[in-house]
Design a protein around this motif. Structure first.
Motif, short mmCIF file in Angstrom:
data_model
loop_
_atom_site.label_atom_id
_atom_site.label_comp_id
_atom_site.label_asym_id
_atom_site.label_seq_id
_atom_site.Cartn_x
_atom_site.Cartn_y
_atom_site.Cartn_z
N TRP A 151 137.27 60.18 98.72
CA TRP A 151 136.39 59.17 97.90
C TRP A 151 137.32 58.58 96.54
N ASN A 152 137.96 57.86 96.66
CA ASN A 152 138.80 57.24 95.41
C ASN A 152 139.08 55.83 95.88
N VAL A 153 139.24 54.98 94.71
CA VAL A 153 139.32 53.57 94.67
C VAL A 153 140.39 52.83 95.50
N ASN A 154 141.31 53.91 95.77
CA ASN A 154 142.52 53.25 96.66
C ASN A 154 142.42 53.72 98.31
N GLU A 155 141.36 54.35 98.73
CA GLU A 155 141.01 54.51 99.98
C GLU A 155 139.82 54.22 100.35
N ASN A 156 138.94 55.35 100.66
CA ASN A 156 137.58 54.62 101.00
C ASN A 156 136.66 53.94 99.86
N GLY A 157 136.97 54.28 98.62
CA GLY A 157 136.19 53.68 97.56
C GLY A 157 135.57 54.81 97.01
N VAL A 158 134.48 54.42 95.93
CA VAL A 158 133.74 55.22 95.43
C VAL A 158 132.28 54.55 95.37
N VAL A 159 131.48 55.43 96.12
CA VAL A 159 129.85 54.65 96.19
C VAL A 159 129.38 54.36 94.95
N GLY A 160 128.87 53.05 94.94
CA GLY A 160 128.35 52.51 93.50
C GLY A 160 129.39 51.93 92.66
N TYR A 161 130.54 52.21 92.82
CA TYR A 161 131.35 51.78 91.98
C TYR A 161 132.62 50.72 92.61
N GLY A 162 133.05 51.17 93.77
CA GLY A 162 133.87 50.17 94.48
C GLY A 162 135.18 50.60 94.94
N ARG A 163 136.13 49.78 95.23
CA ARG A 163 137.56 49.94 95.85
C ARG A 163 138.43 48.87 95.72
N PHE A 164 139.71 49.12 95.63
CA PHE A 164 140.63 48.14 95.67
C PHE A 164 140.66 47.78 97.12
N LEU A 165 140.76 46.11 97.33
CA LEU A 165 141.03 45.91 98.64
C LEU A 165 142.42 45.77 98.85
N LYS A 166 142.72 46.36 100.17
CA LYS A 166 144.15 46.58 100.70
C LYS A 166 144.24 45.14 101.46
#
Length: 202
Positions: free
Chosen positions: A186-201
Motif C-alpha cells: 500500500w504505497n503510491v508507487n506500488e498498489n496505491g493507497v485506497v481513497g488517495y491513488g497511485r502513480f501510473l507506471k
C-alpha cells in the motif's frame, strides 16, 4: 455605532484574516502530507496471496469468467463479516472487453480497482454497455479508464497525480487457471493507497 461595536467588528475581521492565512498555509503544504498514513486502509490485515472469491463464493477462473464483465470482490478479508463490508475493502474485479484484451486467457485480461472514487469517496462501478465500457461514479460524474484506472473525466480527472489513478490489485494464476491476488503493497508507487491513488507506471 458605539466604540464597543467597532471593536467587535475589527476583532471579527482580524479573526477572519487569521483564518484565511491559516487556510492558505494548510493548502500550500497539502501536496506534501503523506495522507495515506491517515486514511482508512486495509493495511491492518495480514497480506498474503489470496483467492479471487466472487460474490457466489466461487474462485474466479480465466476460462470461465465472462468478458466485459465485472463483480465486486473483497480484499483483504478479515473473516469478520461486518469489517469485510467496509467500502475500503471493496474492489471492482473486471474482465476487459475483447477489444481491450479481455479475450486472453491470462492475467492481462483482468483488472481490479478500488471502488472508492478519488474525488469524494463515493463508490463507482464498471458499465459494460456499448459506448460506455468504463468506470463511472454516480455522485459527481468522474469516469475511469478500465485499462489503467486513470480518471479521464469529471472532478477526479482534474486532480494531480497520484490522486487521479485508482489503487489496484495484481494477479497470478495457478495451473487450473484460478486467479489469485498477489500480496498488496500500500504505497503510491506500488498498489496505491485506497481513497488517495497511485502513480501510473509507464
Amino acid at each position: 455605532m458605539s466604540e464597543q461595536d467597532s471593536a467587535k467588528d475589527a476583532l471579527s475581521r482580524r479573526d477572519f484574516l487569521k483564518l484565511l492565512g491559516a487556510a492558505g498555509v494548510a493548502l500550500t503544504f497539502t501536496p506534501f502530507v503523506p495522507w495515506g498514513k491517515f486514511m482508512p486502509n486495509p493495511s491492518n490485515a495480514s497480506l498474503e496471496r489470496a483467492q479471487v472469491i466472487l460474490p457466489d463464493g466461487t474462485q474466479a477462473n480465466v476460462k470461465t469468467f465472462p468478458k466485459n464483465h465485472s463483480e465486486v470482490i473483497t480484499y483483504p478479508k478479515t473473516g469478520d463479516t461486518v469489517l469485510d463490508q467496509e467500502a475500503f475493502k471493496k474492489w471492482q474485479f473486471i474482465r476487459l472487453p475483447e477489444e481491450l484484451g479481455g479475450g486472453k486467457d491470462d492475467v492481462s485480461a483482468f483488472r481490479a480497482y478500488s471502488m472508492v472514487c478519488l474525488h469524494l469517496w463515493c463508490l463507482w462501478k464498471y458499465w459494460p454497455q456499448e459506448g460506455r465500457k468504463r468506470g463511472e461514479c454516480p455522485c459527481h460524474g468522474s469516469m475511469y479508464n478500465p485499462l489503467n484506472g486513470k480518471a479521464f473525466a469529471g472532478p477526479a480527472s482534474l486532480q494531480a497525480a497520484p490522486s487521479n489513478v485508482l489503487a489496484t490489485l495484481y494477479f497470478e494464476t495457478d495451473n487450473d487457471g484460478n486467479l489469485w491476488i498477489k500480496p498488496a503493497v500500500w504505497n503510491v508507487n506500488e498498489n496505491g493507497v485506497v481513497g488517495y491513488g497511485r502513480f501510473l507506471k509507464t
